[in-house]
Design a protein around this motif. Structure first.
Motif, mmCIF file in Angstrom:
data_model
loop_
_atom_site.group_PDB
_atom_site.id
_atom_site.type_symbol
_atom_site.label_atom_id
_atom_site.label_comp_id
_atom_site.label_asym_id
_atom_site.label_seq_id
_atom_site.Cartn_x
_atom_site.Cartn_y
_atom_site.Cartn_z
ATOM 1 N N SER A 176 0.834 -1.257 -0.056
ATOM 2 C CA SER A 176 0.007 -0.063 -0.058
ATOM 3 C C SER A 176 0.960 1.265 -0.042
ATOM 4 N N ALA A 177 2.007 1.009 0.291
ATOM 5 C CA ALA A 177 3.018 2.301 0.098
ATOM 6 C C ALA A 177 3.113 2.867 -1.339
ATOM 7 N N PRO A 178 2.962 4.305 -1.365
ATOM 8 C CA PRO A 178 3.048 4.937 -2.616
ATOM 9 C C PRO A 178 4.284 4.738 -3.416
ATOM 10 N N ASP A 179 4.148 4.798 -4.701
ATOM 11 C CA ASP A 179 5.166 4.395 -5.488
ATOM 12 C C ASP A 179 6.589 5.529 -5.404
ATOM 13 N N GLY A 180 7.692 4.983 -5.280
ATOM 14 C CA GLY A 180 8.706 5.775 -5.227
ATOM 15 C C GLY A 180 8.961 6.377 -3.655
ATOM 16 N N ALA A 181 8.239 5.701 -2.854
ATOM 17 C CA ALA A 181 8.386 5.904 -1.252
ATOM 18 C C ALA A 181 9.888 5.618 -0.966
ATOM 19 N N GLY A 182 10.215 6.687 -0.024
ATOM 20 C CA GLY A 182 11.737 6.227 0.570
ATOM 21 C C GLY A 182 12.003 7.162 1.678
ATOM 22 N N GLY A 183 13.128 6.920 2.297
ATOM 23 C CA GLY A 183 13.424 7.630 3.573
ATOM 24 C C GLY A 183 12.633 7.283 4.647
ATOM 25 N N ALA A 184 12.252 8.278 5.435
ATOM 26 C CA ALA A 184 11.241 8.067 6.684
ATOM 27 C C ALA A 184 9.910 7.410 6.206
ATOM 28 N N LEU A 185 9.411 7.876 5.173
ATOM 29 C CA LEU A 185 7.826 7.323 4.884
ATOM 30 C C LEU A 185 8.053 5.987 4.387
ATOM 31 N N LEU A 186 9.084 5.370 3.914
ATOM 32 C CA LEU A 186 9.362 3.828 3.536
ATOM 33 C C LEU A 186 9.493 3.329 4.887
ATOM 34 N N VAL A 187 10.429 3.818 5.822
ATOM 35 C CA VAL A 187 10.784 3.071 7.189
ATOM 36 C C VAL A 187 9.331 3.019 8.047
ATOM 37 N N ALA A 188 8.576 4.019 7.890
ATOM 38 C CA ALA A 188 7.180 4.106 8.558
ATOM 39 C C ALA A 188 6.455 2.750 7.888
ATOM 40 N N TYR A 189 6.339 2.866 6.727
ATOM 41 C CA TYR A 189 5.699 1.545 6.084
ATOM 42 C C TYR A 189 5.888 0.005 6.577
ATOM 43 N N GLU A 190 7.561 0.161 6.520
ATOM 44 C CA GLU A 190 8.068 -1.333 6.955
ATOM 45 C C GLU A 190 7.771 -1.382 8.414
ATOM 46 N N ALA A 191 7.841 -0.242 9.146
ATOM 47 C CA ALA A 191 7.585 -0.617 10.736
ATOM 48 C C ALA A 191 6.118 -1.052 10.692
ATOM 49 N N GLY A 192 5.124 -0.407 10.084
ATOM 50 C CA GLY A 192 3.842 -0.513 10.268
ATOM 51 C C GLY A 192 3.400 -2.026 9.801
ATOM 52 N N ALA A 193 4.206 -2.392 8.524
ATOM 53 C CA ALA A 193 4.084 -3.792 8.053
ATOM 54 C C ALA A 193 4.021 -4.652 9.262
ATOM 55 N N LEU A 194 5.387 -4.679 9.853
ATOM 56 C CA LEU A 194 5.720 -5.683 11.057
ATOM 57 C C LEU A 194 4.414 -5.846 12.038
ATOM 58 N N VAL A 195 4.282 -4.354 12.283
ATOM 59 C CA VAL A 195 3.297 -4.325 13.557
ATOM 60 C C VAL A 195 1.900 -4.950 13.018
ATOM 61 N N ALA A 196 1.437 -4.638 11.713
ATOM 62 C CA ALA A 196 0.178 -5.001 11.388
ATOM 63 C C ALA A 196 0.328 -6.843 11.400
#
Length: 343
Positions: free
Chosen positions: A88-108
């Motif tokens: 669900s992360a936007p295309d081209g997401a990187g930096g802090a936004l990508l880290v937030a999605y990665e952490a959110g994925a593990l939490v989910a």
């Protein structure tokens, strides 16, 4: 054998160490140095954690006198939930936004696994459903939902940080092996050094006595099955990262092998006794056999046959020992002779 050695290492662990030595001596002439070459050891280090984490999850319920047949389905559900967040992360997401999605994925993924654990714990602890029936139903439900929502397709192509969980290394040590070591250490401390661990083990010995002592066994069972599901979720993350994909059918062949590993490692199938160290040694034995069969170009089904034969042998030896123990105790008992008559 010295008593202090038995108390420190454990009788089961000593037997497993002996079995491991015998296997090494038996296999070495057949495969040469390929088994313990750096490439072979590295391969085993990456393969062992998947089965190891699932076996640790199974161990928790077995110690409590229960069983969880839904650990594979739970692991796959956690991986699919994490994959859905990552996708669900936007295309081209990187930096802090990508880290937030990665952490959110593990939490989910952990949250999805916890829900399965809550369902199992409620059914078994509060509604008194048999652990086999409850977890069998949960396994079928979770797998059906996972296949239905994904249409049985494979979700793949994850960020490098996620892949690092399953294929990275820290100071030359594979990340999955480090994760297995951390989880095993944490469970070992939890089971032997905390009130929760004491209650869990006592429930496997005599749940009714624990209930009469004033402990809320229903809440304890709820926590036990949530913990089991969370450990299973870590196995799901490792499989997801190592394969760079998630699917509802991954790891299904591991289910019965986790029980085999636990019993071989000295975990009582009826609950109440067992050590994390014994399970880890049993996993090393099983992995050694599996790798040797691959190097010898033998069928994977023959590997399963060897695993089963070892389990039957260990069970037979234990049964014979239990049958002979009363007889040996009688032979060692001092013979009481009547006192001589007094003059």
């Amino acid at each position: 054998m010295p008593d202090f050695l038995l108390r420190t290492v454990g009788r089961t662990n000593l037997r497993l160490l002996g079995l491991l030595a015998v296997l090494c001596l038996a296999v070495a002439p057949l495969v040469g140095d390929r088994l313990f070459a750096p490439a072979g050891l590295r391969s085993m280090a990456f393969q062992l954690p998947e089965l190891g984490l699932l076996s640790l999850a199974m161990m928790v319920t077995l110690l409590s006198g229960g069983l969880d047949l839904s650990i594979i389905a739970t692991a796959n559900l956690a991986a699919l939930a994490a994959a859905a967040v990552l996708k669900s992360a936007p295309d081209g997401a990187g930096g802090a936004l990508l880290v937030a999605y990665e952490a959110g994925a593990l939490v989910a993924g952990l949250a999805a696994a916890a829900l399965v654990g809550l369902l199992n714990g409620t059914l078994i602890g509060y509604l008194r459903v048999s652990p086999i029936l409850a977890t069998l139903g949960t396994m079928t439900l979770v797998k059906g939902l996972a296949i239905g929502l994904t249409r049985g397709s494979v979700v793949s192509d994850f960020p490098p940080a996620i892949l690092f969980i399953g294929s990275g290394s820290v100071l030359g040590v594979p990340t999955p092996l480090l994760l297995l070591g951390l989880v095993a250490l944490a469970l070992g401390i939890l089971l032997t050094r905390t009130p929760f661990g004491v209650v869990l083990t006592l429930m496997g010995s005599n749940q009714q006595a624990v209930r009469f002592s004033g402990i809320d066994t229903r809440a304890a069972l709820l926590r036990i099955y949530v913990l089991t599901s969370l450990v299973a979720a870590t196995a799901g993350f490792v499989m997801m990262a190592r394969f760079n994909s998630a699917n509802a059918a991954y790891g299904e062949s591991y289910l019965l092998v986790t029980i085999l590993a636990c019993v071989l490692g000295g975990i009582s199938p009826t609950g109440g006794s067992g050590r994390v160290g014994g399970l880890v040694l049993a996993l090393v034995v099983l992995q050694l056999i599996s790798t040797a069969c691959v190097l010898l170009d033998l069928s994977q089904f023959l590997t399963l046959a060897v695993w089963g034969g070892i389990l039957l042998s260990v069970s037979l030896i234990a049964a014979v020992r239990d049958q002979l123990r009363p007889l040996l105790a009688g032979l060692r008992a001092p013979v009481l002779r009547p006192a001589p008559p007094q003059a």
